[in-house]
Enzyme design. Sequence first.
Site, mmCIF file in Angstrom:
data_model
loop_
_atom_site.group_PDB
_atom_site.id
_atom_site.type_symbol
_atom_site.label_atom_id
_atom_site.label_comp_id
_atom_site.label_asym_id
_atom_site.label_seq_id
_atom_site.Cartn_x
_atom_site.Cartn_y
_atom_site.Cartn_z
ATOM 1 N N ARG A 93 17.573 1.709 -18.494
ATOM 2 C CA ARG A 93 18.518 1.492 -19.232
ATOM 3 C C ARG A 93 18.614 2.726 -20.461
ATOM 4 O O ARG A 93 19.576 3.043 -20.958
ATOM 5 C CB ARG A 93 18.095 0.277 -20.164
ATOM 6 C CG ARG A 93 18.345 -1.049 -19.112
ATOM 7 C CD ARG A 93 17.967 -2.258 -19.963
ATOM 8 N NE ARG A 93 17.922 -3.523 -19.313
ATOM 9 C CZ ARG A 93 16.782 -4.030 -18.392
ATOM 10 N NH1 ARG A 93 15.807 -3.571 -18.355
ATOM 11 N NH2 ARG A 93 17.069 -5.114 -17.815
ATOM 12 N N ASP A 153 16.915 -12.575 -20.386
ATOM 13 C CA ASP A 153 15.554 -12.408 -19.581
ATOM 14 C C ASP A 153 14.809 -13.966 -19.447
ATOM 15 O O ASP A 153 14.060 -13.996 -18.459
ATOM 16 C CB ASP A 153 14.751 -11.652 -20.470
ATOM 17 C CG ASP A 153 15.466 -10.160 -20.637
ATOM 18 O OD1 ASP A 153 16.185 -9.815 -19.845
ATOM 19 O OD2 ASP A 153 15.183 -9.484 -21.833
ATOM 20 N N ARG A 156 16.147 -15.588 -16.387
ATOM 21 C CA ARG A 156 15.744 -15.081 -15.051
ATOM 22 C C ARG A 156 14.387 -15.585 -14.773
ATOM 23 O O ARG A 156 13.816 -16.017 -13.667
ATOM 24 C CB ARG A 156 15.612 -13.544 -15.327
ATOM 25 C CG ARG A 156 17.092 -13.013 -15.130
ATOM 26 C CD ARG A 156 16.937 -11.283 -14.964
ATOM 27 N NE ARG A 156 18.227 -10.823 -14.740
ATOM 28 C CZ ARG A 156 18.848 -9.963 -15.350
ATOM 29 N NH1 ARG A 156 18.218 -9.279 -16.336
ATOM 30 N NH2 ARG A 156 20.110 -9.502 -15.134
ATOM 31 N N HIS A 180 14.757 -5.485 -24.349
ATOM 32 C CA HIS A 180 15.290 -5.838 -23.072
ATOM 33 C C HIS A 180 15.345 -4.579 -22.328
ATOM 34 O O HIS A 180 16.124 -3.629 -21.918
ATOM 35 C CB HIS A 180 16.959 -5.916 -23.421
ATOM 36 C CG HIS A 180 17.746 -6.278 -22.030
ATOM 37 N ND1 HIS A 180 17.431 -7.374 -21.278
ATOM 38 C CD2 HIS A 180 18.726 -5.814 -21.576
ATOM 39 C CE1 HIS A 180 18.174 -7.446 -19.925
ATOM 40 N NE2 HIS A 180 19.183 -6.566 -20.471
#
Length: 225
Positions: A93, A153, A156, A180
């Site tokens: 990221r 998150d 998930r 994140h």
Amino acid sequence: MEEEVARKKISVIGAGNVGATAAFLIAQKQLGDVVMIDIVDGVPQGKALDMAQMGPIELFDAAVDGDLDYTATAGSDLVIITSGSPRKPGMTREDLLQINANIVGSVTENVVKNSPDCILMMLTNPLDIMTYHAWKVSGFPSHRVVGQAGVLDSARFRYFISLELGVSVEDIQALVLGGHGDTMVPLPRYTTVNGIPIPQLIPEDRIEAMAQRTRDGGAENRQPP
Ligand SMILES: NC(=O)C1=CN([C@@H]2O[C@H](COP(=O)(O)OP(=O)(O)OC[C@H]3O[C@@H](n4cnc5c(N)ncnc54)[C@H](O)[C@@H]3O)[C@@H](O)[C@H]2O)C=CC1
Ligand SMILES: CC(=O)C(=O)O
């Protein structure tokens, strides 16, 4: 006499995968009237029209519009920023930092000019840094600039636990803290199935495997076609 309550106005910047999905869910749940903005002519307009035409099927009256011009977003209550480049395979990221900082900076300036009282919700990655960047550029008080990641998150992690135990996601509460990215911290002792902490239900190595899969989530979900 019944009081008429106007729907909120919600603008979504970036009409790509994330932006268009968010826009559709907002309209379908009638959370507000939606305006999508992108830089590619035809994309926000065409996708908005498709979504609006689903109203009679999904039974929503929320307006959905698409535009290239930020004046269409004027007076928004909430602006969700998804514009930017997504990760390519092998990229972290953080690799997206420079490209997306430029995009987020100019987008934020346009948003603030047209909706000075809005709440800004950042989705563009790297999420934590982009949220800070948007806060700085906007000049907004910190309670009006938020980043979206913890919900995803945590979702998930809940999903993987539901697969592991064969139970409904509705019975699982989970908490994933931290950034994140690779430093996110799933908290097993605060993750419960109908109130029972998962260390009492799942072996430690399986919990760690699910925690790691959660950290790797964004990459796993974006495999090359
Ligand atoms: N925070 C989170 O939970 C998540 C964040 N993301 C991030 O969201 C971002 C978007 O991902 P996708 O929608 O999959 O990418 P995408 O490539 O499908 O969509 C991005 C859109 O932004 C538009 N865009 C680019 N520059 C722009 C500008 N200056 N002004 C307006 N629009 C512009 C592009 O034309 C494109 O339509 C990425 O940075 C991705 O990493 C993705 C998933 C989850
Ligand atoms: C792309 C990303 O950040 C994710 O799906 O988590």
